[in-house]
Write a protein that holds these residues in place. Structure first.
Motif, PDB file in Angstrom:
ATOM      1  N   CYS A   1       0.774  -1.381   0.062  1.00  0.00           N
ATOM      2  CA  CYS A   1       0.064  -0.095   0.020  1.00  0.00           C
ATOM      3  C   CYS A   1       0.906   1.114  -0.072  1.00  0.00           C
ATOM      4  CB  CYS A   1      -1.144  -0.010   0.819  1.00  0.00           C
ATOM      5  SG  CYS A   1      -2.157  -1.458   1.144  1.00  0.00           S
TER       6      CYS A   1
ATOM      7  N   THR B   1      -3.181   3.464  -4.054  1.00  0.00           N
ATOM      8  CA  THR B   1      -3.348   2.016  -3.828  1.00  0.00           C
ATOM      9  C   THR B   1      -4.511   1.459  -3.217  1.00  0.00           C
ATOM     10  OG1 THR B   1      -2.400   2.660  -1.316  1.00  0.00           O
ATOM     11  CG2 THR B   1      -0.669   2.038  -3.054  1.00  0.00           C
TER      12      THR B   1
ATOM     13  N   ASP C   1      -5.803   2.111  -0.510  1.00  0.00           N
ATOM     14  CA  ASP C   1      -5.806   1.867   1.109  1.00  0.00           C
ATOM     15  C   ASP C   1      -6.463   2.943   1.846  1.00  0.00           C
ATOM     16  OD1 ASP C   1      -5.103   0.471   3.210  1.00  0.00           O
ATOM     17  OD2 ASP C   1      -3.145   1.545   3.657  1.00  0.00           O
TER      18      ASP C   1
END
Length: 461
Positions: A138, A285, A287
């Motif tokens: 991430c 990412t 995240d």
């Protein structure tokens, strides 16, 4: 072509109105907190000695209090814990209803996974470890905030906790319990699911929400965002807020992305440009919290989450819609918070895009029309995607006595998504009824494993 222009104009107008309403409400909450904090700080400075003396008189011994399992209140998206926003309470002061309540401050926009890791170390103590594999995947630091002293360092199977989670906080509780069962914390190999005695959800985000698509998540994948939407504006604001890294502001409110190192001190000007373009940071990412709140994201998350046989579960699902001539509509105007009214209407009219695959097999729009302005009621009752967990609907708390573990008891409550947080006066008597019921259940009707078999033994006899 004319129709396309009309649709585009309407969408831009809707985006403008939504942005202004959310911005104004955010400013209102912020200014209210500051206004309440200034006189409180002055009062604390003047009367600190007297208050301490009075506290000692009222509570000469705290032995009994220390024996109580803590009730941990976990905030939802854009939320905050004790220590942020001064004396302003996310849970409307509900934490004052019991002698042993903890209100952790977790990332307000960070992913469910990251928040669960933060909650563990908040309680147990030590440096937050997000995990080497996850951190590399991430693109953020493996380690985060350091807790020199955990808020419940004795936490283990013999000293369990109750968790009450609002909105996305309910999923954080489930992810944490699964991590405990999987022994996912280095240096803590003795963890188990029995460290959690009960989980109570207030408008819990168990199965995702169609609102994420209205705010800008793509229904095709539930991960990426539309080029122009409310969430893109939010993303830009958060990036700039974190990049400026003004200590006074971040001490007052923090989105929780410190482990991504977005500060100008670390990434410089080009790092800011990279984040704004979507090439770096949590949005690059995935995240962050919004992908977890889509129906696809919640379904994926639920694949790894169990309902455990020794844990007690209870859920309050909120609804602010009703049927009128066979059509789902908002159940009033004044009863719905101005920030949520438009979303209640939009969610009650939502239809999944025909160009996108359904978020799960068997999806039907009509199942997802009832909502509270943020989450669909079907999503809040209990985990049901990709498989349905054991559940039992109740009208009155007395109907489910004695409680049985491993079952999601749920009650549908007339209210919008923020009825039981932030503003206690707005919820009125319902506020006290809900929280009094939760705390009473935690203290009188939920028992540790060794006591759990007593009701069944009596029945068999």
């Amino acid at each position: 072509m004319i129709r396309w222009w009309w649709v585009s104009a309407f969408q831009l107008a809707e985006l403008f109105v939504s942005s202004v309403v959310h911005l104004l409400y955010g400013f209102y909450v912020y200014s209210t907190a500051v206004a309440a904090d200034l006189p409180q700080a002055l009062s604390d400075r003047i009367f600190k000695a007297n208050a301490s003396l009075e506290l000692k008189k009222q509570d000469p011994t705290n032995t009994n209090v220390d024996d109580l399992p803590p009730i941990v209140l976990v905030h939802g998206i854009f939320g905050f814990g004790k220590g942020k926003f001064g004396s302003f309470s996310y849970f409307g002061g509900a934490e004052k209803k019991d002698e042993r309540v903890l209100v952790p401050d977790l990332g307000s926009l960070t992913s469910t996974y990251d928040r669960a890791r933060e909650l563990f170390y908040y309680l147990k103590g030590g440096t937050v470890d997000y995990g080497e594999e996850h951190s590399k995947a991430c693109g953020h630091s493996q380690f985060g905030r350091f807790y020199e002293q955990g808020h419940y360092p004795e936490w283990d199977e013999d000293h369990p906790i109750h968790i009450v989670g609002h909105s996305a906080g309910a999923q954080v509780a489930r992810v944490l319990q699964q991590m405990l069962a999987d022994k996912a914390f280095n240096g803590h190999e003795n963890t188990s699911e029995n460290w959690v005695l009960s989980i109570t959800a207030l408008s819990g985000a168990f199965n995702g929400t169609t609102r994420t698509y209205l705010d800008g998540m793509l229904p095709e994948d539930g991960r990426n965002m539309k080029p122009l939407c409310l969430l893109q504006l939010c993303r830009l604001g958060v990036i700039i807020y974190d990049w400026l890294d003004i200590p006074l502001l971040k001490a007052y409110y923090n989105f929780g992305f410190d482990h991504f190192n977005l500060s100008w001190r670390k990434v410089g000007l080009w790092g800011l440009v990279d984040c704004l373009l979507g090439n770096a940071g949590p949005w690059a990412t995935g995240d962050w919290i919004l992908p977890d709140l889509t129906i696809q994201g919640a379904t994926k998350l639920n694949c790894d989450l169990q309902t455990f046989q020794n844990t007690f579960y209870f859920s309050y699902a909120t609804k602010r819609t009703r049927k009128f001539l066979g059509v789902t509509v908002p159940s009033g105007i004044l009863s719905i918070h101005p920030m949520l009214f438009m979303r209640v209407l939009q969610m009650s009219l939502y239809r999944h895009s025909l160009d996108a695959p359904p978020p799960y097999k068997g999806y039907r729009d009509e199942d997802w029309l009832d909502n509270d302005g943020a989450l669909n009621t079907i999503s809040m009752t209990h985990p049901r995607l990709p498989i349905e967990h054991p559940s039992c609907p109740v009208t009155n708390d007395s109907e489910c006595q004695p409680l049985q573990p491993g079952i999601w008891y749920y009650k549908i409550v007339e209210g919008d998504h923020i009825l039981f947080i932030l503003n206690r006066e707005r919820a009125g008597v319902q506020f006290d009824l809900i929280y009094d019921g939760i705390f009473k259940r935690c203290r009188k009707h939920v028992f540790k494993k060794t006591q759990q078999t007593i009701p069944n033994q009596v029945d068999h006899e």
